[in-house]
Design a protein around this motif. Structure first.
Motif, mmCIF file in Angstrom:
data_model
loop_
_atom_site.group_PDB
_atom_site.id
_atom_site.type_symbol
_atom_site.label_atom_id
_atom_site.label_comp_id
_atom_site.label_asym_id
_atom_site.label_seq_id
_atom_site.Cartn_x
_atom_site.Cartn_y
_atom_site.Cartn_z
ATOM 1 N N ALA A 1 2.367 3.358 1.894
ATOM 2 C CA ALA A 1 3.633 3.743 1.268
ATOM 3 C C ALA A 1 4.807 3.537 2.229
ATOM 4 C CB ALA A 1 3.566 5.198 0.811
ATOM 5 N N THR A 2 4.592 3.807 3.495
ATOM 6 C CA THR A 2 5.651 3.598 4.495
ATOM 7 C C THR A 2 6.019 2.120 4.578
ATOM 8 O OG1 THR A 2 4.930 5.525 5.747
ATOM 9 C CG2 THR A 2 6.268 3.894 6.919
ATOM 10 N N LEU A 3 5.027 1.251 4.587
ATOM 11 C CA LEU A 3 5.297 -0.189 4.597
ATOM 12 C C LEU A 3 6.079 -0.609 3.356
ATOM 13 C CD1 LEU A 3 1.867 -1.515 5.914
ATOM 14 C CD2 LEU A 3 4.065 -1.636 7.111
ATOM 15 N N GLN A 4 5.700 -0.072 2.212
ATOM 16 C CA GLN A 4 6.403 -0.400 0.970
ATOM 17 C C GLN A 4 7.848 0.104 1.005
ATOM 18 O OE1 GLN A 4 3.376 1.309 -1.655
ATOM 19 N NE2 GLN A 4 3.026 -0.745 -2.520
ATOM 20 N N LEU A 5 8.043 1.307 1.523
ATOM 21 C CA LEU A 5 9.398 1.873 1.592
ATOM 22 C C LEU A 5 10.271 1.131 2.610
ATOM 23 C CD1 LEU A 5 8.588 5.671 1.283
ATOM 24 C CD2 LEU A 5 9.747 4.221 -0.416
ATOM 25 N N LEU A 6 9.690 0.736 3.730
ATOM 26 C CA LEU A 6 10.454 -0.042 4.715
ATOM 27 C C LEU A 6 10.884 -1.380 4.122
ATOM 28 C CD1 LEU A 6 8.465 0.576 8.023
ATOM 29 C CD2 LEU A 6 10.839 1.245 7.542
ATOM 30 N N LEU B 1 1.815 7.694 -3.098
ATOM 31 C CA LEU B 1 1.834 9.002 -2.429
ATOM 32 C C LEU B 1 1.405 10.121 -3.374
ATOM 33 C CD1 LEU B 1 5.079 8.665 -0.291
ATOM 34 C CD2 LEU B 1 2.718 8.754 0.554
ATOM 35 N N ALA C 1 5.460 2.966 -3.938
ATOM 36 C CA ALA C 1 5.208 3.867 -2.808
ATOM 37 C C ALA C 1 5.104 5.309 -3.296
ATOM 38 C CB ALA C 1 6.302 3.728 -1.755
ATOM 39 N N ALA D 1 9.740 0.898 -4.048
ATOM 40 C CA ALA D 1 9.904 2.337 -3.828
ATOM 41 C C ALA D 1 9.114 3.136 -4.877
ATOM 42 C CB ALA D 1 11.381 2.712 -3.862
ATOM 43 N N VAL E 1 -0.448 6.949 3.415
ATOM 44 C CA VAL E 1 0.868 7.183 4.024
ATOM 45 C C VAL E 1 1.375 5.897 4.672
ATOM 46 C CG1 VAL E 1 2.111 8.454 5.818
ATOM 47 C CG2 VAL E 1 0.474 9.645 4.348
ATOM 48 N N LEU E 2 0.508 5.197 5.387
ATOM 49 C CA LEU E 2 0.908 3.938 6.022
ATOM 50 C C LEU E 2 1.287 2.886 4.988
ATOM 51 C CD1 LEU E 2 -1.700 3.645 8.922
ATOM 52 C CD2 LEU E 2 0.736 4.181 9.111
ATOM 53 N N VAL F 1 -1.014 -3.537 3.113
ATOM 54 C CA VAL F 1 -0.941 -2.525 2.046
ATOM 55 C C VAL F 1 -2.178 -2.627 1.158
ATOM 56 C CG1 VAL F 1 0.288 -1.881 -0.079
ATOM 57 C CG2 VAL F 1 1.566 -2.257 2.032
#
Length: 182
Positions: free
Chosen positions: A9-14, A83, A79, A76, A6-7, A168
């Motif tokens: 993917a969150t970094l990748q999405l940010l 996920l 990510a 994206a 989750v972390l 990541v």
């Protein structure tokens, strides 16, 4: 869902979000920033064309815009694959993140240290009037034509590239993440 995944993917999405927000903003407001920088150059006694001759510009080119959106889409997608537990997403993240760190890191460093880069470009100029330009004032004039939140987002993107990309890789290599991709 494992926290490391989750972390990651969150970094990748940010990071992907910054590759949409900044180019769209510069596409819309870049011409005003360019005019402001040119006016400052003119005020300091040099021709505004000196910016172009020195490779300094504040307008988003079409290919830069498309590249930024492509990077956003790639991050994206990675990510989403991570996920979803796709081993291909994990493997591709391990390949893409180092490339992002190096290639994007160099470009982002130029944006973070814009005054220093501009100062160096002016110092290499043949014209004494261009070498004498106050790079900080030129960059400041351009920045003043952009929304005030642009600089913090540029710094965030730099941090996400320089610190987030290696993180990541590490997060996706943790045993908890490995069970998610099994």
């Amino acid at each position: 869902m494992p926290i490391p995944v989750v972390l990651a993917a969150t970094l990748q999405l940010l990071l992907a979000a910054t590759f949409v927000v900044l180019p769209v903003t510069v596409l819309r407001r870049g011409p005003a920033a360019q005019r402001a920088a040119e006016a400052e150059v003119r005020r300091q006694g040099a021709p505004p064309e000196a910016l172009t001759r020195c490779g300094i510009g504040f307008i988003e080119k079409a290919w830069e815009f498309v590249l930024a959106l492509g990077i956003a889409a790639l991050l994206a997608t990675l990510a989403g694959l991570n996920l979803a537990g796709s081993g291909a997403g994990r493997l591709l993240s391990w390949v893409v993140e180092p490339l992002v760190l190096v290639a994007v890191g160099l470009v982002c460093a130029g944006q973070v240290f814009a005054a220093r880069y501009t100062r160096a470009a002016f110092a290499r100029a043949d014209e004494p009037a261009v070498r004498a330009l106050d790079a900080s004032a030129v960059v400041g004039a351009a920045a003043g034509a952009l929304p005030s939140w642009v600089r913090p987002v540029v710094l965030l993107r730099f941090g996400l590239v320089v610190l987030g990309s290696p993180l990541v890789i590490v997060l996706l290599a943790l045993p908890a993440a490995g069970r998610h991709f099994a």
